[in-house]
Design an enzyme around this catalytic site. Structure first.
Site, PDB file in Angstrom:
ATOM      1  N   LYS A 160       0.837  -1.198   0.000  1.00  0.00           N
ATOM      2  CA  LYS A 160       0.000   0.000   0.000  1.00  0.00           C
ATOM      3  C   LYS A 160       0.874   1.251   0.000  1.00  0.00           C
ATOM      4  O   LYS A 160       1.896   1.314   0.694  1.00  0.00           O
ATOM      5  CB  LYS A 160      -0.901  -0.010   1.236  1.00  0.00           C
ATOM      6  CG  LYS A 160      -1.883   1.155   1.318  1.00  0.00           C
ATOM      7  CD  LYS A 160      -2.726   1.039   2.574  1.00  0.00           C
ATOM      8  CE  LYS A 160      -3.727   2.176   2.699  1.00  0.00           C
ATOM      9  NZ  LYS A 160      -4.542   2.052   3.927  1.00  0.00           N
ATOM     10  N   SER A 209      -9.226   2.151   3.570  1.00  0.00           N
ATOM     11  CA  SER A 209      -8.376   2.868   2.641  1.00  0.00           C
ATOM     12  C   SER A 209      -7.408   1.979   1.869  1.00  0.00           C
ATOM     13  O   SER A 209      -6.688   2.461   0.987  1.00  0.00           O
ATOM     14  CB  SER A 209      -7.581   3.940   3.398  1.00  0.00           C
ATOM     15  OG  SER A 209      -6.717   3.360   4.357  1.00  0.00           O
ATOM     16  N   SER A 217      -9.464   0.067   7.725  1.00  0.00           N
ATOM     17  CA  SER A 217      -8.954   0.230   6.362  1.00  0.00           C
ATOM     18  C   SER A 217      -8.378  -1.020   5.722  1.00  0.00           C
ATOM     19  O   SER A 217      -8.158  -1.040   4.517  1.00  0.00           O
ATOM     20  CB  SER A 217      -7.887   1.333   6.338  1.00  0.00           C
ATOM     21  OG  SER A 217      -8.489   2.584   6.521  1.00  0.00           O
TER      22      SER A 217
END
Length: 475
Positions: free
Chosen positions: A80, A156, A180
């Site tokens: 990420k 996220s 997330s």
């Protein structure tokens, strides 16, 4: 070779050991999937095929010599784009980030992956600075769902979720400050775990403080346990990191759940849950009961802590933007600006009061776990909704926290929680089951998730049908 993209990491490693498969072949299969699907879902903000293939060739040589670097040697893995990665920019989904600087340091999780021989294929998308539960940002646009390109992937860690769901790398590392990892895992039909705070070291420290965790995102619980064995390695840069476990998370993964006491909460007594989500989670509770667990329908006994969470989260958002020139704030996601502005209004007394709520929540959950080994809930009370929206249309909601009541409480308490797929909504979108344990019970959470997943297997996204993969099925 395309089928290699669907193999779990555990199977890939076994195939490398027997020399039935090469890490180069597996990496090429991952890039074939990226070529096929990433234009539709926009899961990656950076792809480095040349470097990944170099790493894969090095891994192949190690396997041929019988000297693998570690447990993930040769497994295609994404990162990420909130986590520092040496040689690649970490832009965090923001135009404010300067790509023209030295990127010479790995975050702890990235460093542990390199040491274990993982093949790093690229970086995945995030909302700007990871601030919300869906994935779109001013820099790279919106990331869509692996099951339906008109729907959000969640956030996220939405890029990671779509990548893993579509076989664009077996593994990914996400971050979770309010759900997330778990939210996009639920929306995408994959496994996502938020471990006990500090189990996976973080550096640099998050502006959102001790709400923030890193966690594995995988297709199988076994792969999540395999990643945990790697990611929980010590890193002195995180002053709050826990001591690494002395036993592998895989050691007792298949011991079952016979005799466990599990509390099942439909709605915490205050949340609204869509009927199809509620029905799937109730069926999952019956599956767990059939495996020998004692299931009691019970609420954990706390009021919605969203107000306290907002104090801490919004103040963190303000801290993020205060590191940049205010003259450039016009380039930021307008909703993030609103949240950061609210955070600037928070006083020290507000933060202390929020931490008192947090402490009381932790006390209540501690008491709950005196009776129950685990708590199960929906991961998210709704299915994935339209892409590029913070909240679903027609429900009168303002902020992403209003539709994620089951995730952020356990960032406040720092407990381990995992999402595993447990069904489909009426319109064919995945539903997640959340399993929560007391602090430091990560191995138990994984064991229960593995037992459920073995009893109720889940399929792959139907977008993969033209790749020769089976269509979606839910156990």
């Amino acid at each position: 070779m395309d089928d290699l993209a669907d193999l779990p990491a555990t199977d890939l490693v076994a195939a490398y050991r027997s020399k039935a498969v090469s890490p180069v072949e597996a990496t090429e299969a991952a890039f074939d999937r990226i070529a096929r699907f990433d234009a539709e879902v926009n899961a990656f903000c950076l792809i480095d095929e040349e470097e990944a293939l170099r790493q894969a060739r090095d891994s192949e040589s190690r396997w041929n010599r019988g000297t693998p670097a570690g447990a993930l040697d040769g497994v295609p893995t994404s990162i990420k784009d909130l986590l520092l990665t040496q040689g690649w920019p970490t832009l965090r989904g923001s135009r404010l980030s300067n790509p023209d600087q030295d990127w010479n340091e790995d975050a702890p999780s990235v460093a542990r992956l390199r040491e274990a021989g993982a093949v790093l294929i690229g970086k995945t998308t995030t909302p700007e600075f990871g601030w919300k539960g869906v994935t779109d940002n001013p820099l790279t646009g919106a990331t869509t769902n692996a099951w339906n390109e008109t729907r959000t992937s969640g956030g996220s860690s939405g890029g990671s979720a779509s990548a893993v769901a579509l076989g664009m790398g077996q593994l990914s590392v996400g971050t979770d400050g309010g759900g997330s990892v778990r939210i996009p895992a639920a929306f995408s039909g994959i496994v996502g775990m938020k471990p006990t705070y500090g189990a996976i070291p973080l550096y640099p420290s998050s502006p959102f403080g001790t709400l923030a965790h890193a966690g594995p995102m995988t297709r199988t619980v076994e792969d999540a346990a395999l990643m945990m064995d790697v990611l929980c390695g010590f890193d002195a840069r995180d002053w709050s990191a826990l001591r690494p476990p002395t036993e592998s998370y895989r050691a007792r993964l298949n011991d079952g759940i016979d005799g466990l006491r599990i509390g099942y909460s439909r709605d915490f007594g205050y949340a609204e849950v869509d009927p199809d989500v509620a029905a799937s989670v109730e069926q999952a509770a019956r599956v767990l009961a059939g495996l020998g667990a004692r299931i009691d329908e019970v609420d954990p006994g706390f009021d919605d802590p969203r107000g306290a969470y907002h104090v801490l989260w919004f103040a963190g958002a303000a801290k993020v933007l205060d590191g940049y020139d205010p003259e450039r704030w016009s380039e930021v996601d307008p909703a993030l600006l609103d949240v950061a502005d609210a955070g600037r209004q928070m006083s020290a007394m507000d933060v202390l009061a929020a931490n008192q709520v947090r402490a009381d929540l932790g006390r209540r959950m501690g008491a709950f776990h005196e009776t129950y080994d685990l708590l199960i809930t929906p991961t998210v009370p709704i299915g994935a909704f339209e892409v590029a929206a913070e909240t679903p249309a027609g429900r009168g909601l303002t902020r992403w926290t209003e539709w994620t009541p089951f995730t952020y409480p356990f960032n406040l308490t720092q407990q381990p929680a995992i999402s595993v797929p447990c069904g489909l909504t009426r319109d064919g979108m995945p539903i997640g089951l959340q399993l929560v344990g007391p602090r430091h019970s990560d191995a138990l959470v994984l064991r229960a998730a593995a037992a459920y997943a073995a009893a109720a297997p889940f399929g792959v996204p139907p977008m993969g049908d033209d790749a020769g993969r089976p269509g979606a099925t839910a156990g």
